[in-house]
Design an enzyme around this catalytic site. Structure first.
Site, PDB file in Angstrom:
ATOM      1  N   ILE A  91       0.849  -1.191   0.000  1.00 47.84           N
ATOM      2  CA  ILE A  91       0.000   0.000   0.000  1.00 47.84           C
ATOM      3  C   ILE A  91       0.887   1.244   0.000  1.00 47.84           C
ATOM      4  O   ILE A  91       1.838   1.340   0.778  1.00 47.84           O
ATOM      5  CB  ILE A  91      -0.904   0.022   1.260  1.00 47.84           C
ATOM      6  N   CYS A  92       0.565   2.186  -0.880  1.00 51.88           N
ATOM      7  CA  CYS A  92       1.259   3.473  -0.859  1.00 51.88           C
ATOM      8  C   CYS A  92       0.247   4.577  -1.121  1.00 51.88           C
ATOM      9  O   CYS A  92      -0.952   4.320  -1.196  1.00 51.88           O
ATOM     10  CB  CYS A  92       2.424   3.500  -1.838  1.00 51.88           C
ATOM     11  N   SER A  93       0.719   5.799  -1.266  1.00 52.02           N
ATOM     12  CA  SER A  93      -0.224   6.905  -1.387  1.00 52.02           C
ATOM     13  C   SER A  93      -0.980   6.869  -2.706  1.00 52.02           C
ATOM     14  O   SER A  93      -2.175   7.108  -2.737  1.00 52.02           O
ATOM     15  CB  SER A  93       0.471   8.252  -1.185  1.00 52.02           C
TER      16      SER A  93
END
Length: 100
Positions: free
Chosen positions: A7-9
């Site tokens: 998960i990242c931005s």
């Protein structure tokens, strides 16, 4: 089958790491593994069937929230050095230790 979720931005930088992790898995002969990257906004739906959830360093502030959403799954922040160097092998190995 092991499913690893990153998960990242926005899901962009992490997709580069996913590609390196897939190459590392192939080099080890691991076939029953799925690795995906999703933006933080999709963590609730994408994390439902994941075995381990790894957060990019840029969203580490979401660790408590994501851990709360999935109390029965390992949730950790990817080591900043490994993320910065896009060390797919090291991140993969760490993710697999969390699943076992």
């Amino acid at each position: 089958m092991v499913k690893i979720l990153l998960i990242c931005s926005a899901g962009m930088s992490t997709s580069l790491l996913v590609n390196k992790m897939i190459k590392a898995a192939e080099a080890k002969g691991l076939e029953d593994i799925t690795i995906e990257a999703h933006p933080e906004a999709e963590v609730t739906s994408a994390g439902a069937d994941a075995d381990v959830i790894l957060l990019g360093p840029q969203v580490r502030f979401e660790l408590k929230k994501v851990s709360g959403l999935f109390p029965d799954k390992p949730v950790e922040v990817i080591d900043m050095k490994d993320y910065g160097m896009m060390n797919g092998q090291k991140v993969l190995e760490h993710a697999l230790t969390l699943v076992k």
